[in-house]
Structures are given as structure tokens and as C-alpha cells.
Scaffold this motif. Structure first.
Motif, PDB file in Angstrom:
ATOM      1  N   HIS A   1      -0.791  -2.461   9.085  1.00  0.00           N
ATOM      2  CA  HIS A   1       0.556  -1.354   9.703  1.00  0.00           C
ATOM      3  C   HIS A   1       1.549  -2.280   9.829  1.00  0.00           C
ATOM      4  CE1 HIS A   1       3.289   1.687  12.285  1.00  0.00           C
ATOM      5  NE2 HIS A   1       3.633   1.791  11.195  1.00  0.00           N
TER       6      HIS A   1
ATOM      7  N   GLN B   1      -6.408  -2.433   5.610  1.00  0.00           N
ATOM      8  CA  GLN B   1      -5.090  -2.104   5.387  1.00  0.00           C
ATOM      9  C   GLN B   1      -4.089  -2.776   6.786  1.00  0.00           C
ATOM     10  OE1 GLN B   1      -5.236   2.256   5.119  1.00  0.00           O
ATOM     11  NE2 GLN B   1      -4.023   1.876   3.031  1.00  0.00           N
TER      12      GLN B   1
ATOM     13  N   LEU C   1       2.670  -0.229   4.858  1.00  0.00           N
ATOM     14  CA  LEU C   1       0.946  -0.475   5.425  1.00  0.00           C
ATOM     15  C   LEU C   1       1.027  -1.359   4.175  1.00  0.00           C
ATOM     16  CD1 LEU C   1      -1.072   2.716   5.362  1.00  0.00           C
ATOM     17  CD2 LEU C   1      -0.810   0.770   7.516  1.00  0.00           C
TER      18      LEU C   1
ATOM     19  N   GLY D   1       0.668  -1.794   0.408  1.00  0.00           N
ATOM     20  CA  GLY D   1       0.570  -0.232   0.133  1.00  0.00           C
ATOM     21  C   GLY D   1       0.734   1.307  -0.244  1.00  0.00           C
TER      22      GLY D   1
ATOM     23  N   HIS E   1      -1.840  -3.472   2.111  1.00  0.00           N
ATOM     24  CA  HIS E   1      -3.073  -3.268   1.087  1.00  0.00           C
ATOM     25  C   HIS E   1      -4.110  -5.174   1.223  1.00  0.00           C
ATOM     26  CE1 HIS E   1      -6.546  -1.849  -0.567  1.00  0.00           C
ATOM     27  NE2 HIS E   1      -6.878  -2.635  -1.105  1.00  0.00           N
TER      28      HIS E   1
END
Length: 242
Positions: free
Chosen positions: A98, A96, A24, A18, A26
Motif C-alpha cells: 500500500h 502487494q 497498491l 496493482g 504489485h
């Protein structure tokens, strides 16, 4: 719209980069035949680590849809969500994660490497744990030099390892971490089983030939000790070293 006839498996994940600098991942999960009240959960465990882990705190922006219609996801506890669905339509969840934990337990993503345990990225579809799962790892345009290493079974992958993989069930998926980087890789065969050794961040002083020879001797000894003349319980084994 995806249907059970067009999906690679009843449970299908698509993992993309992402944002490298925001760390991130995705993730898209498609459930071909959801329950009327479909629950999904991110595990609080990981194979080989015997403490409760709070992986769900890294998950954000969960969105659900069927036939291009948005559905509400209700969080029922710290790691579980439920969605009212039409059982005749595939359910798609997009979110998403982290990834900024460089340990072996969770997930990491920056401009040099990406790594994840599926227990950190892949929501478990409650009631579908024993069904086949597929995972599509998308190659990031900004990291064309990266390769992929994982013990998952490749179905359709590129020369660098990006593409489609399969697992017999969620437990098999959970037990197969994924490394993405410009890594060193070597191979050997122990007791008829192919083994791969992957080292991310290997220096020029690495004696790969000696390492592979020593590791093969260790694996030969361990397999013989535990299984005698019998067959090892795995078809392939991957060592991921960072």
C-alpha cells in the motif's frame, strides 16, 4: 518455471501497478537459488534518514511458491518472514504494498504519479544482499503517458524508461528511488558526469534553462571541493523533485 539460467540476475523484482485508486503496487520477487530456510525482510531503514521506519506495515498478501506449489511463509518478527524451500528450485514471492505516503521516504501511487524507494517495495533476500539484483518496472496500460526516472542502470528499457534495470547489490538498489509520472526533465554534464533533473508537477512558469545552469554551477563547485581534480564517485546522478 524460472531458473538461475533464465533470470536476469540471482535476485529479480517485477513491479507492477496493482490498483491506482487503492494505491497498491504489485511486486514479484524471484530468488534463483534460495537457502533451505530462506529469510526475507523489508528494511526498517532508508539511506539518508536516521530513524526506524515501519515499512513492513504496508506489505500485504504475501504468497510463496516453487514449481507452482504453494509454500507457507512464517513471520518471525515485524519485518521478517522465512520459508522452507527446495534449494534446487527458484523461489517466487508475490505480494502487494500500500503506497500512500507522499514523503521522500516511502512510496506513493495514485492516478497522477507513482513513486517508491526500494526499501519500501523490495524484500531483501537474507544471505543474498551482495548478489546482483534486477528490477523490471512494468508500464501501466492506464498511464501510457507516464515516464520513468531512476539512477539505476538501464539494461533494456523503452523510450519512456519502463523495462529492466540492474543494481550491483541490495545497497545499490536501496539507494535508487523510482519516479513514474508525466514529468519535466532536463540534463546537464558536471565534471564529465551526466546529471538529470526531474520535476513532477512543474508549472508553465518553470525556467528550466536557468535551473539547469544554476544546478550545474552548484554541482561543479561541490565536485571540485570534495574531489579536486579527481573523478566524481558516480557515473550518473538523478535529481527527483516533486
Amino acid at each position: 518455471m524460472a531458473t538461475s539460467r533464465t533470470l536476469p540476475a540471482p535476485l529479480h523484482y517485477r513491479v507492477e501497478i496493482g490498483d491506482l485508486h487503492a494505491h497498491l503496487f504489485h511486486v514479484t520477487l524471484t530468488i534463483a537459488q534460495p537457502a533451505a530456510l530462506q529469510r526475507v525482510s523489508l528494511p526498517v531503514w532508508i539511506p539518508g534518514s536516521y530513524l526506524v521506519r515501519e515499512f513492513s506495515k504496508h506489505l500485504q498478501n504475501l504468497q510463496c511458491r516453487q514449481d507452482n506449489k504453494a509454500l507457507a511463509a512464517t513471520q518471525t518478527d515485524k519485518a521478517t518472514w522465512q520459508v522452507q524451500t527446495d534449494e534446487t528450485q527458484a523461489l517466487t514471492l508475490v505480494y502487494q504494498v500500500h503506497a500512500y505516503d507522499a514523503s521522500v521516504r516511502t512510496a506513493w501511487l495514485d492516478a497522477l504519479r507513482g513513486f517508491f524507494n526500494p526499501t519500501s517495495l523490495c524484500l531483501m533476500a537474507v544471505g543474498h544482499e551482495h548478489h546482483a539484483h534486477t528490477l523490471h518496472i512494468v508500464q501501466p496500460e492506464k498511464c501510457a503517458h507516464w515516464q520513468v526516472a531512476t539512477a539505476l542502470k538501464p539494461l533494456k528499457t523503452s523510450a519512456k524508461g519502463f523495462g529492466l534495470y540492474s543494481a550491483a547489490d541490495y545497497d545499490g538498489l536501496a539507494d535508487s528511488p523510482v519516479e513514474m509520472a508525466d514529468f519535466w526533465s532536463g540534463r546537464f554534464v558536471s565534471k564529465g558526469v551526466p546529471h538529470q533533473v526531474v520535476i513532477t508537477g512543474a508549472t508553465a512558469s518553470l525556467d528550466g534553462e536557468r535551473l539547469l545552469k544554476d544546478m550545474q554551477a552548484i554541482c561543479d563547485t561541490e565536485i571540485a571541493f570534495w574531489h579536486g581534480r579527481g573523478k566524481a564517485p558516480h557515473e550518473r546522478y538523478v535529481f527527483l523533485i516533486n
